[in-house]
Design a protein around this motif. Structure first.
Motif, PDB file in Angstrom:
ATOM      1  N   ARG A   1     -44.479 -16.381 -60.605  1.00  0.00           N
ATOM      2  CA  ARG A   1     -45.033 -17.292 -59.609  1.00  0.00           C
ATOM      3  C   ARG A   1     -46.517 -17.030 -59.351  1.00  0.00           C
ATOM      4  NH1 ARG A   1     -41.537 -15.680 -54.465  1.00  0.00           N
ATOM      5  NH2 ARG A   1     -39.969 -15.435 -56.123  1.00  0.00           N
ATOM      6  N   PHE A   2     -46.980 -15.845 -59.757  1.00  0.00           N
ATOM      7  CA  PHE A   2     -48.384 -15.501 -59.542  1.00  0.00           C
ATOM      8  C   PHE A   2     -49.206 -15.561 -60.831  1.00  0.00           C
ATOM      9  CE2 PHE A   2     -45.769 -13.036 -56.550  1.00  0.00           C
ATOM     10  CZ  PHE A   2     -46.252 -13.539 -55.350  1.00  0.00           C
ATOM     11  N   SER A   3     -48.583 -15.964 -61.923  1.00  0.00           N
ATOM     12  CA  SER A   3     -49.272 -15.899 -63.220  1.00  0.00           C
ATOM     13  C   SER A   3     -49.596 -17.275 -63.792  1.00  0.00           C
ATOM     14  CB  SER A   3     -48.399 -15.129 -64.226  1.00  0.00           C
ATOM     15  OG  SER A   3     -47.141 -15.768 -64.381  1.00  0.00           O
ATOM     16  N   GLY A   4     -49.707 -18.270 -62.932  1.00  0.00           N
ATOM     17  CA  GLY A   4     -50.028 -19.610 -63.407  1.00  0.00           C
ATOM     18  C   GLY A   4     -51.481 -19.704 -63.846  1.00  0.00           C
ATOM     19  N   ASP A   5     -52.333 -20.067 -62.935  1.00  0.00           N
ATOM     20  CA  ASP A   5     -53.766 -20.166 -63.195  1.00  0.00           C
ATOM     21  C   ASP A   5     -54.408 -18.805 -62.963  1.00  0.00           C
ATOM     22  OD1 ASP A   5     -56.416 -20.736 -63.433  1.00  0.00           O
ATOM     23  OD2 ASP A   5     -56.465 -22.282 -61.888  1.00  0.00           O
ATOM     24  N   ALA A   6     -54.883 -18.196 -64.043  1.00  0.00           N
ATOM     25  CA  ALA A   6     -55.438 -16.844 -63.944  1.00  0.00           C
ATOM     26  C   ALA A   6     -56.651 -16.770 -63.030  1.00  0.00           C
ATOM     27  CB  ALA A   6     -55.807 -16.322 -65.334  1.00  0.00           C
TER      28      ALA A   6
ATOM     29  N   LYS B   1     -53.127  -9.789 -58.142  1.00  0.00           N
ATOM     30  CA  LYS B   1     -53.591  -8.707 -59.016  1.00  0.00           C
ATOM     31  C   LYS B   1     -54.275  -7.607 -58.214  1.00  0.00           C
ATOM     32  CE  LYS B   1     -54.224 -11.441 -63.243  1.00  0.00           C
ATOM     33  NZ  LYS B   1     -55.193 -11.937 -64.246  1.00  0.00           N
ATOM     34  N   LEU B   2     -55.090  -8.007 -57.244  1.00  0.00           N
ATOM     35  CA  LEU B   2     -55.803  -7.030 -56.426  1.00  0.00           C
ATOM     36  C   LEU B   2     -54.831  -6.201 -55.592  1.00  0.00           C
ATOM     37  CD1 LEU B   2     -58.490  -5.891 -55.400  1.00  0.00           C
ATOM     38  CD2 LEU B   2     -58.496  -7.695 -53.656  1.00  0.00           C
ATOM     39  N   SER B   3     -53.863  -6.871 -54.943  1.00  0.00           N
ATOM     40  CA  SER B   3     -52.897  -6.144 -54.112  1.00  0.00           C
ATOM     41  C   SER B   3     -52.013  -5.239 -54.955  1.00  0.00           C
ATOM     42  CB  SER B   3     -52.043  -7.134 -53.309  1.00  0.00           C
ATOM     43  OG  SER B   3     -51.292  -7.977 -54.164  1.00  0.00           O
TER      44      SER B   3
END
Length: 366
Positions: free
Chosen positions: A199-204, A213-215
């Motif tokens: 769910r977090f890897s759509g639009d880089a 990525k930061l968290s």
């Protein structure tokens, strides 16, 4: 180390610790052990029951002691010799977080509210965990040493949030020492869904992906809320005050002005103390708070009765506890229950907490 024993009721009118003026001016972190103890004293002064405060050695090494509150009397003033009930707080918390429940609990139990090693007002030794196994050893073996020092053969064990995960792990390791396990909003129950990260890897280049990525990097690097508060130095107390005002004064049973003032000081001092047990987080939980070894896959081995309690607006998913309870009922005699009645675990109304699961425990154990 402070004197091993002191009665909190003797210290009701004690003044705040005096610090040299140069220390107040030159120090970065606005905390000290003396100030933390005084802040806890303020919490205890809100109670009608009287409490003994003790730092229990768990190893012959500096900073290896566990801070313990034990009720000397009940809220009504009588001596309490009920079943032993051990309260273990969650991540970043301390025994003072239970203060609204302590008077009610003191009516039926001999209470031991204990800060995990490396947290709260317990000693802050260098954290030695390097993976899940050694991290669990850090907490569980020190708790077992604490039990031996207290001369407790067995007890009712209550753990909240990450403390619930560790309490369950303790019951799995030492089933003969736990009469009943109570998990309040426990962390680490469910198995991480396959593909959860997608769910977090759509639009880089999206903000959502970059924040994830930061968290994740901060989590795996060992950055903790405590490290942020310590890094902020003189601005740390202000951050904690804003958090307390927003989190504990606007939801559930709000803190009044006196409680808020006392609690924010206590919260700041335990958060700003030297980092130790807080560094366990990444070894037990992966980003997203998914356990590396989910309890859902381990609790079928549990040999003691267990009760799950969740808040009305709990951060943890009650469905996970209910599912585990149902699974346990299928593989052994039905000694498992799941309550969903407490608004906020630490700051629940005493009547709700007592009537909800204490009545259950009294009828099944006492």
């Amino acid at each position: 180390m402070l004197a091993s024993r002191r009665l909190a009721d003797y210290l009701t009118r004690a003044e705040a610790p005096h610090l040299p003026w140069w220390m107040k001016v030159t120090r970065w972190r606005q905390t000290s052990k003396q100030e933390a103890v005084h802040a806890e004293r303020g919490i205890l002064n809100l109670l009608r029951s009287k409490w003994q405060v003790e730092d229990v050695p768990v190893a012959p090494k500096p900073e290896h002691y566990m801070h313990t509150l034990t009720n000397v009397t009940s809220a009504e003033g009588g001596q309490q010799q009920g079943p032993a009930l051990v309260l273990m707080p969650g991540y970043g918390a301390g025994t003072g977080f239970f203060y609204r429940n302590l008077d009610g609990l003191s009516r039926a139990f001999k209470i031991f509210a204990v800060d995990w090693l490396g947290t709260g007002l317990s000693g802050r030794p260098a954290f030695t965990g390097t993976d899940r196994a050694t991290t669990e050893d850090f907490f569980l073996e020190s708790l077992n040493a604490w039990r031996e020092k207290q001369g407790l053969k067995s007890f009712i064990l209550v753990g909240h949030s990450l403390g619930g995960y560790l309490a369950a792990s303790y019951a799995l390791r030492h089933p003969d020492q736990v009469d009943h396990l109570v998990l309040v909003g426990p962390a680490g129950i469910p198995v991480k869904p396959e593909g959860w990260e997608s769910r977090f890897s759509g639009d880089a280049s999206s903000l959502r992906t970059q924040l994830y990525k930061l968290s994740t990097k901060a989590w795996m690097s060992g950055v903790t809320p405590g490290s942020v508060i310590r890094a902020l130095g003189p601005w740390g107390p202000g951050l904690v005050e804003k958090y307390v005002t927003g989190r504990f004064s606007m939801h559930g049973q709000p803190l009044d002005a006196v409680e808020q003032n006392v609690f924010k000081d206590y919260f700041y001092h335990i958060a700003a103390a030297r980092g130790s047990g807080e560094y366990a987080l990444r070894h037990i939980l992966a980003p997203g708070a998914w356990a590396h070894a989910p309890l859902a896959e381990r609790l079928h081995e549990l040999k003691v009765p267990v009760t799950f309690i969740y808040g009305e607006h709990d951060w943890m998913n009650p469905a996970a506890g209910a599912e585990v309870a149902q699974q346990l009922d299928k593989v052994r005699a039905k000694k498992v229950s799941c309550h969903n009645s407490v608004r906020i675990c630490y700051f629940a109304r005493v009547a709700v907490l007592y009537g909800g699961f204490l009545g259950y425990l009294v009828s099944h154990i006492a």
